[in-house]
Motif scaffolding. Structure first.
Motif, PDB file in Angstrom:
ATOM      1  N   ALA A   1      34.817  33.151 -16.715  1.00  0.00           N
ATOM      2  CA  ALA A   1      34.578  32.347 -17.911  1.00  0.00           C
ATOM      3  C   ALA A   1      33.663  33.072 -18.897  1.00  0.00           C
ATOM      4  O   ALA A   1      33.832  32.955 -20.116  1.00  0.00           O
ATOM      5  CB  ALA A   1      33.971  31.004 -17.513  1.00  0.00           C
ATOM      6  N   HIS A   2      32.714  33.840 -18.388  1.00  0.00           N
ATOM      7  CA  HIS A   2      31.807  34.582 -19.263  1.00  0.00           C
ATOM      8  C   HIS A   2      32.575  35.606 -20.085  1.00  0.00           C
ATOM      9  O   HIS A   2      32.309  35.787 -21.282  1.00  0.00           O
ATOM     10  CB  HIS A   2      30.735  35.271 -18.426  1.00  0.00           C
ATOM     11  CG  HIS A   2      29.738  36.049 -19.230  1.00  0.00           C
ATOM     12  ND1 HIS A   2      29.932  37.366 -19.578  1.00  0.00           N
ATOM     13  CD2 HIS A   2      28.543  35.681 -19.779  1.00  0.00           C
ATOM     14  CE1 HIS A   2      28.908  37.788 -20.292  1.00  0.00           C
ATOM     15  NE2 HIS A   2      28.052  36.782 -20.430  1.00  0.00           N
TER      16      HIS A   2
ATOM     17  N   ALA B   1      34.224  32.256 -10.783  1.00  0.00           N
ATOM     18  CA  ALA B   1      34.624  31.455 -11.942  1.00  0.00           C
ATOM     19  C   ALA B   1      33.700  31.717 -13.128  1.00  0.00           C
ATOM     20  O   ALA B   1      34.162  31.864 -14.271  1.00  0.00           O
ATOM     21  CB  ALA B   1      34.609  29.974 -11.575  1.00  0.00           C
ATOM     22  N   GLU B   2      32.409  31.768 -12.888  1.00  0.00           N
ATOM     23  CA  GLU B   2      31.454  32.014 -13.977  1.00  0.00           C
ATOM     24  C   GLU B   2      31.641  33.410 -14.563  1.00  0.00           C
ATOM     25  O   GLU B   2      31.529  33.607 -15.781  1.00  0.00           O
ATOM     26  CB  GLU B   2      30.029  31.828 -13.458  1.00  0.00           C
ATOM     27  CG  GLU B   2      29.683  30.372 -13.165  1.00  0.00           C
ATOM     28  CD  GLU B   2      28.325  30.213 -12.535  1.00  0.00           C
ATOM     29  OE1 GLU B   2      27.737  31.244 -12.093  1.00  0.00           O
ATOM     30  OE2 GLU B   2      27.832  29.068 -12.469  1.00  0.00           O
TER      31      GLU B   2
ATOM     32  N   ARG C   1      32.351  29.773  -7.171  1.00  0.00           N
ATOM     33  CA  ARG C   1      31.656  29.457  -8.422  1.00  0.00           C
ATOM     34  C   ARG C   1      31.243  30.739  -9.147  1.00  0.00           C
ATOM     35  O   ARG C   1      31.383  30.834 -10.374  1.00  0.00           O
ATOM     36  CB  ARG C   1      30.414  28.615  -8.121  1.00  0.00           C
ATOM     37  CG  ARG C   1      29.643  28.175  -9.367  1.00  0.00           C
ATOM     38  CD  ARG C   1      30.333  27.014  -9.999  1.00  0.00           C
ATOM     39  NE  ARG C   1      29.662  26.578 -11.215  1.00  0.00           N
ATOM     40  CZ  ARG C   1      29.999  25.493 -11.892  1.00  0.00           C
ATOM     41  NH1 ARG C   1      30.999  24.742 -11.463  1.00  0.00           N
ATOM     42  NH2 ARG C   1      29.383  25.150 -12.985  1.00  0.00           N
TER      43      ARG C   1
ATOM     44  N   GLU D   1      34.462  33.685 -22.828  1.00  0.00           N
ATOM     45  CA  GLU D   1      33.582  33.152 -23.878  1.00  0.00           C
ATOM     46  C   GLU D   1      33.052  34.250 -24.783  1.00  0.00           C
ATOM     47  O   GLU D   1      32.941  34.070 -26.004  1.00  0.00           O
ATOM     48  CB  GLU D   1      32.420  32.396 -23.238  1.00  0.00           C
ATOM     49  CG  GLU D   1      31.461  31.772 -24.255  1.00  0.00           C
ATOM     50  CD  GLU D   1      30.319  31.025 -23.587  1.00  0.00           C
ATOM     51  OE1 GLU D   1      29.474  30.484 -24.318  1.00  0.00           O
ATOM     52  OE2 GLU D   1      30.272  30.988 -22.345  1.00  0.00           O
TER      53      GLU D   1
ATOM     54  N   THR E   1      36.698  27.406 -10.791  1.00  0.00           N
ATOM     55  CA  THR E   1      36.077  27.221  -9.479  1.00  0.00           C
ATOM     56  C   THR E   1      37.050  26.576  -8.508  1.00  0.00           C
ATOM     57  O   THR E   1      37.138  26.981  -7.334  1.00  0.00           O
ATOM     58  CB  THR E   1      34.802  26.379  -9.613  1.00  0.00           C
ATOM     59  OG1 THR E   1      33.877  27.025 -10.486  1.00  0.00           O
ATOM     60  CG2 THR E   1      34.131  26.186  -8.250  1.00  0.00           C
TER      61      THR E   1
ATOM     62  N   PRO F   1      33.674  25.461 -22.229  1.00  0.00           N
ATOM     63  CA  PRO F   1      33.303  26.454 -21.215  1.00  0.00           C
ATOM     64  C   PRO F   1      33.015  25.849 -19.850  1.00  0.00           C
ATOM     65  O   PRO F   1      33.379  26.421 -18.820  1.00  0.00           O
ATOM     66  CB  PRO F   1      32.057  27.116 -21.810  1.00  0.00           C
ATOM     67  CG  PRO F   1      32.153  26.887 -23.278  1.00  0.00           C
ATOM     68  CD  PRO F   1      32.825  25.555 -23.440  1.00  0.00           C
ATOM     69  N   ASP F   2      32.354  24.687 -19.836  1.00  0.00           N
ATOM     70  CA  ASP F   2      32.038  24.057 -18.554  1.00  0.00           C
ATOM     71  C   ASP F   2      33.320  23.595 -17.845  1.00  0.00           C
ATOM     72  O   ASP F   2      33.455  23.754 -16.624  1.00  0.00           O
ATOM     73  CB  ASP F   2      31.101  22.873 -18.759  1.00  0.00           C
ATOM     74  CG  ASP F   2      29.721  23.306 -19.231  1.00  0.00           C
ATOM     75  OD1 ASP F   2      29.344  24.467 -18.959  1.00  0.00           O
ATOM     76  OD2 ASP F   2      29.019  22.502 -19.863  1.00  0.00           O
TER      77      ASP F   2
ATOM     78  N   THR G   1      35.111  26.625 -16.461  1.00  0.00           N
ATOM     79  CA  THR G   1      34.451  27.091 -15.240  1.00  0.00           C
ATOM     80  C   THR G   1      34.807  26.207 -14.058  1.00  0.00           C
ATOM     81  O   THR G   1      35.057  26.700 -12.946  1.00  0.00           O
ATOM     82  CB  THR G   1      32.932  27.142 -15.431  1.00  0.00           C
ATOM     83  OG1 THR G   1      32.612  28.036 -16.507  1.00  0.00           O
ATOM     84  CG2 THR G   1      32.232  27.621 -14.167  1.00  0.00           C
ATOM     85  N   GLU G   2      34.836  24.892 -14.273  1.00  0.00           N
ATOM     86  CA  GLU G   2      35.174  23.980 -13.178  1.00  0.00           C
ATOM     87  C   GLU G   2      36.606  24.199 -12.699  1.00  0.00           C
ATOM     88  O   GLU G   2      36.883  24.205 -11.496  1.00  0.00           O
ATOM     89  CB  GLU G   2      34.989  22.531 -13.629  1.00  0.00           C
ATOM     90  CG  GLU G   2      33.537  22.119 -13.858  1.00  0.00           C
ATOM     91  CD  GLU G   2      32.687  22.293 -12.607  1.00  0.00           C
ATOM     92  OE1 GLU G   2      33.207  22.066 -11.489  1.00  0.00           O
ATOM     93  OE2 GLU G   2      31.513  22.663 -12.747  1.00  0.00           O
TER      94      GLU G   2
END
Length: 208
Positions: free
Chosen positions: A111-112, A107-108, A104, A115, A199, A191-192, A195-196
Motif C-alpha cells: 500500500a505504501h 500489505a503495508e 499486515r 500511495e 492484509t 489507504p486504510d 491495506t485491510e
C-alpha cells in the motif's frame, strides 16, 4: 571518470611541491565511490529499460566512468545485474519481522508503494527483465533467497513453500497490469481500506 592522483617521486612518499615534507598517502582512485556510482547507474538503467535494453557503455556513461572499470569491478553485464539484485534489502527487512503480523507488514509495504507512486528497484527489474535468459537464474536466486525462503521459515503447517509462493505472487506479480492500467484507481481508494483488503489477501495466501 575516476581522477588519477599524481604521487611524488617513487619510493619517497613526499610531495615535491612542499619541499619534500612527508604527507599522508593518497589513494590514486576512489574505488568505492566509483563502484557505487556504477551500481546506482546500473540499478536505474536496468529498472527503466530492462536488462536487454541496457549496455555496459550506457552504464559507464551514466556513472561517469569508463567501460574498462565496469568490467574490472563487476565482470560481465550479467554479473553486474546479479550484484545489483544482491544489494536490494528492503523486502528482506519487511519479511524478517516475525510471523505474527507478516500479512499486515506485506500489505503495508504494498500500500505504501501505491500511495507514494513508487515501485522498488526489484519490482522494476522483475517487470522488465524477467524474460531474459541471461539473468533468469539471478532473478530466481534473488526471489528464493530474499523472499520465498524467508517466508517459508516463518510458516507452520502443511505446504509452506506453496503458500509462500502464492504470497510472493501477490507481492511481486502484476507487472503487465501495472504498466497497462497504471495505479491511479488504486491510489483513489482509501489507504486504510486498501491495506485491510491486502492484509486479507496475504493472510489467506499464507494460512495453513
Amino acid at each position: 571518470m575516476e581522477a588519477i592522483q599524481v604521487d611524488g617521486p617513487p619510493g619517497t612518499g613526499t610531495d615535491p611541491g612542499t619541499g619534500g615534507e612527508a604527507r599522508p598517502p593518497v589513494r590514486k582512485r576512489d574505488r568505492e565511490a566509483t563502484r557505487q556510482r556504477i551500481l546506482d547507474a546500473a540499478r536505474d538503467l536496468f529498472g527503466e529499460h530492462g536488462y536487454g535494453g541496457v549496455t555496459i557503455r550506457m552504464i559507464a556513461a551514466e556513472a561517469d566512468a569508463n567501460t574498462a572499470l565496469v568490467h574490472r569491478y563487476f565482470g560481465s553485464k550479467a554479473d553486474l545485474f546479479a550484484e545489483v539484485l544482491s544489494g536490494e534489502s528492503v523486502l528482506r527487512g519487511v519479511i524478517a519481522g516475525g510471523p505474527e503480523d507478516l500479512p499486515r507488514r506485506l500489505a503495508e509495504y504494498f500500500a505504501h508503494q501505491v500511495e507514494h507512486r513508487s515501485t522498488t528497484s526489484v519490482s522494476r527489474l522483475l517487470d522488465r527483465s524477467a524474460g531474459h535468459p541471461e539473468v533468469k537464474q539471478s532473478l530466481l536466486r534473488y526471489l528464493e533467497d530474499s523472499i520465498v525462503e524467508p517466508m517459508v521459515a516463518q510458516l507452520d503447517g502443511p505446504n509452506p513453500r506453496a503458500r509462500a509462493l502464492l504470497a510472493s505472487t501477490i507481492l511481486m506479480g502484476g507487472g503487465p497490469v501495472r504498466r497497462l492500467f497504471g495505479l491511479n484507481d488504486l491510489r483513489e481508494a482509501d489507504p486504510d481500506e486498501l491495506t485491510e483488503r491486502l492484509t486479507t489477501m496475504f493472510s489467506a495466501a499464507l494460512a495453513p
